[in-house]
Motif scaffolding. Structure first.
Motif, short mmCIF file in Angstrom:
data_model
loop_
_atom_site.label_atom_id
_atom_site.label_comp_id
_atom_site.label_asym_id
_atom_site.label_seq_id
_atom_site.Cartn_x
_atom_site.Cartn_y
_atom_site.Cartn_z
N GLY A 34 9.75 -7.43 4.76
CA GLY A 34 8.40 -7.09 4.33
C GLY A 34 8.39 -5.85 3.46
N ALA A 35 9.17 -4.85 3.84
CA ALA A 35 9.25 -3.62 3.06
C ALA A 35 9.80 -3.90 1.66
CB ALA A 35 10.15 -2.61 3.78
N THR A 36 10.79 -4.76 1.58
CA THR A 36 11.41 -5.09 0.29
C THR A 36 10.43 -5.76 -0.65
OG1 THR A 36 13.59 -5.33 1.31
CG2 THR A 36 13.24 -6.45 -0.80
N MET A 37 9.79 -6.82 -0.18
CA MET A 37 8.92 -7.57 -1.07
C MET A 37 7.61 -6.82 -1.34
SD MET A 37 10.95 -9.76 -1.92
CE MET A 37 9.79 -10.22 -3.22
N GLY A 38 7.17 -6.00 -0.40
CA GLY A 38 6.01 -5.15 -0.68
C GLY A 38 6.31 -4.18 -1.81
N ALA A 39 7.52 -3.60 -1.81
CA ALA A 39 7.93 -2.68 -2.87
C ALA A 39 8.01 -3.40 -4.21
CB ALA A 39 9.26 -2.03 -2.52
N VAL A 40 8.56 -4.62 -4.21
CA VAL A 40 8.66 -5.40 -5.45
C VAL A 40 7.26 -5.65 -6.01
CG1 VAL A 40 9.26 -7.65 -6.42
CG2 VAL A 40 10.87 -6.48 -4.90
N ARG A 41 6.34 -6.06 -5.16
CA ARG A 41 4.98 -6.35 -5.63
C ARG A 41 4.29 -5.10 -6.15
NH1 ARG A 41 2.42 -10.52 -1.09
NH2 ARG A 41 4.12 -12.05 -1.13
N ALA A 42 4.52 -3.97 -5.50
CA ALA A 42 3.91 -2.72 -5.95
C ALA A 42 4.43 -2.32 -7.33
CB ALA A 42 4.19 -1.61 -4.94
N VAL A 43 5.73 -2.47 -7.55
CA VAL A 43 6.31 -2.16 -8.86
C VAL A 43 5.68 -3.04 -9.93
CG1 VAL A 43 8.44 -2.31 -10.23
CG2 VAL A 43 8.50 -1.28 -7.95
N GLN A 44 5.50 -4.31 -9.62
CA GLN A 44 4.91 -5.23 -10.58
C GLN A 44 3.44 -4.88 -10.83
OE1 GLN A 44 5.82 -8.77 -8.35
NE2 GLN A 44 7.71 -9.19 -9.50
N ALA A 45 2.70 -4.59 -9.75
CA ALA A 45 1.27 -4.31 -9.88
C ALA A 45 1.01 -3.02 -10.65
CB ALA A 45 0.63 -4.23 -8.49
N ARG A 46 1.89 -2.03 -10.50
CA ARG A 46 1.70 -0.74 -11.17
C ARG A 46 2.34 -0.67 -12.56
NH1 ARG A 46 -0.47 3.61 -8.41
NH2 ARG A 46 -1.84 2.76 -6.78
N ASP A 74 0.83 -1.21 0.00
CA ASP A 74 0.00 0.00 0.00
C ASP A 74 0.86 1.26 0.00
OD1 ASP A 74 -2.27 -1.54 0.03
OD2 ASP A 74 -2.60 -1.38 2.20
N VAL A 75 1.88 1.28 0.87
CA VAL A 75 2.75 2.45 0.96
C VAL A 75 3.49 2.68 -0.35
CG1 VAL A 75 4.88 3.30 2.03
CG2 VAL A 75 3.05 2.40 3.45
N ALA A 76 4.05 1.63 -0.92
CA ALA A 76 4.83 1.76 -2.16
C ALA A 76 3.94 2.20 -3.32
CB ALA A 76 5.53 0.44 -2.48
N GLU A 77 2.71 1.71 -3.37
CA GLU A 77 1.81 2.13 -4.45
C GLU A 77 1.46 3.60 -4.33
OE1 GLU A 77 -1.52 -0.54 -4.66
OE2 GLU A 77 -0.39 -1.99 -5.85
N ARG A 78 1.25 4.08 -3.10
CA ARG A 78 0.98 5.50 -2.91
C ARG A 78 2.18 6.35 -3.31
NH1 ARG A 78 -1.43 3.73 2.03
NH2 ARG A 78 0.35 4.54 3.23
N ILE A 79 3.37 5.88 -2.97
CA ILE A 79 4.58 6.61 -3.34
C ILE A 79 4.72 6.67 -4.86
CG2 ILE A 79 7.11 6.54 -3.29
CD1 ILE A 79 6.90 5.46 -0.42
N LEU A 80 4.43 5.56 -5.55
CA LEU A 80 4.52 5.55 -7.01
C LEU A 80 3.51 6.49 -7.64
CD1 LEU A 80 5.08 1.74 -7.64
CD2 LEU A 80 6.67 3.58 -8.24
N THR A 81 2.34 6.59 -7.03
CA THR A 81 1.34 7.53 -7.55
C THR A 81 1.83 8.97 -7.43
OG1 THR A 81 -0.48 6.04 -6.97
CG2 THR A 81 -1.03 8.38 -7.25
N ALA A 82 2.47 9.28 -6.28
CA ALA A 82 2.96 10.63 -6.06
C ALA A 82 4.26 10.91 -6.82
CB ALA A 82 3.19 10.86 -4.56
#
Length: 330
Positions: free
Chosen positions: A233-245, A212-220
């Motif tokens: 957790g922070a690492t893999m959350g960021a990886v998933r956000a990059v893939q999802a976006r 959630d945090v990484a996706e919001r950062i990518l939007t901004a």
């Protein structure tokens, strides 16, 4: 509020903890080789490695203690209740990654006053208090941990000709070591790339939070070049956000703490470009060894026990980690 009131809360709750955390040598009476109270900060894979490492080292020492265990889920209150219980039970040692540098102090002080050696690993209480109440602290230098990844990030951006990358941090800075990791990362990064910019720094310690945090950062920051994940957790959350976006090929990730998912992502090399890790198994072995050294009198004063730090930066590194850890325990 003295030790008497704290111990009075032990009661039947201790029995539940004992049943939950029972690990003893084959044959023989449960607890005859001693008992350790063990606190894991959360359920991430690192702590599974710590548990395995403690068991392996205890067996190597010819003494497999019963482990009374708790996943504190980052909750200092839950941690405190458990420490009250194991203090009343007179365990041979308390081995923990404290939830807070300050809020965890009273419970650790209680264990110390109850005559129980305290071994910190990964995190600890504030240094002044640690020198009073803690026997040993198993620690991979967090500044060095971060600097290895900062150097890797600088190396990567220089290789692609980007001297002014925009980087966002997904953090775990409710614990001191994560702040130190970021300082090390930034120092090493800026030493080689003075034009690099940290454009955001937000907390996201678990994978779901970090996505959630990484996706919001990518939007901004739609032109973001990279994320730095301070923990697994922070690492893999960021990886998933990059893939999802749909940012694969534009935004990369540099992260912390190896796991099966991280090793697979590193082997793929499309998003994750480097991981720094302290093996949970190695830390668990050092913690159990330190507890035994305190028990035998080899350690008598507060001692920082260095844990090894490893950098994984290539697809081959990721594949090699997967071969070496087929069960996924880091």
């Amino acid at each position: 509020m003295g030790a008497t009131r704290r111990r009075g809360r032990a009661g039947l709750a201790l029995a539940a903890v004992v049943l939950l955390g029972m690990v003893a040598a084959c044959g023989g009476k449960v607890g005859e080789n001693g008992r350790f109270g063990v606190v894991y900060m959360d359920a991430q894979g690192f702590y599974a490695g710590v548990r395995v490492g403690m068991q392996q080292e205890a067996e190597a020492l010819g003494r497999s203690p019963q482990l009374l265990q708790l996943n504190a889920q980052g909750d200092a209150s839950k941690e405190s209740t458990f420490i009250d219980q194991v203090s009343a039970a007179k365990v041979d040692a308390l081995i923990l990654s404290p939830a807070s540098a300050t809020a965890s102090v009273p419970a650790i002080e209680l264990a110390h006053e109850s005559g129980i050696p305290v071994i910190c690993y990964n995190t600890c209480i504030a240094e002044e208090a640690a020198r009073q109440y803690v026997s040993a602290y198993v620690l991979g230098d967090p500044v060095r941990f971060g600097s290895l990844l900062g150097e890797r990030a600088a190396e990567y951006f220089l290789s692609v000709g980007n001297r002014e990358p925009k980087i966002a941090v997904v953090n775990c800075e409710f614990v001191e070591v994560c702040i130190d990791r970021r300082h090390g990362f930034e120092q090493a990064l800026h030493a080689k790339l003075p034009g690099a910019k940290i454009v955001a720094n937000q907390e996201g310690a678990t994978i779901d939070e970090a996505v959630d945090v990484a996706e919001r950062i990518l939007t901004a920051n739609p032109d973001l070049d990279a994320f730095y994940g301070e923990a697994g957790g922070a690492t893999m959350g960021a990886v998933r956000a990059v893939q999802a976006r749909g940012k694969v090929g534009q935004t990369v990730v540099f992260g912390s703490d190896m796991s099966t998912e991280a090793a697979q992502a590193l082997a793929a090399q499309d998003v994750l470009k480097g991981v720094v890790d302290i093996s949970g198994i190695a830390v668990g072995k050092l913690a159990a060894r330190s507890a035994d050294q305190v028990r035998t009198g080899e350690l008598t004063d507060y001692t920082v026990v260095p844990a090894p730090i490893d950098l994984y930066s290539t697809p081959e590194d990721g594949s090699a980690w997967l071969r070496a850890h087929p069960d996924g325990v880091p």
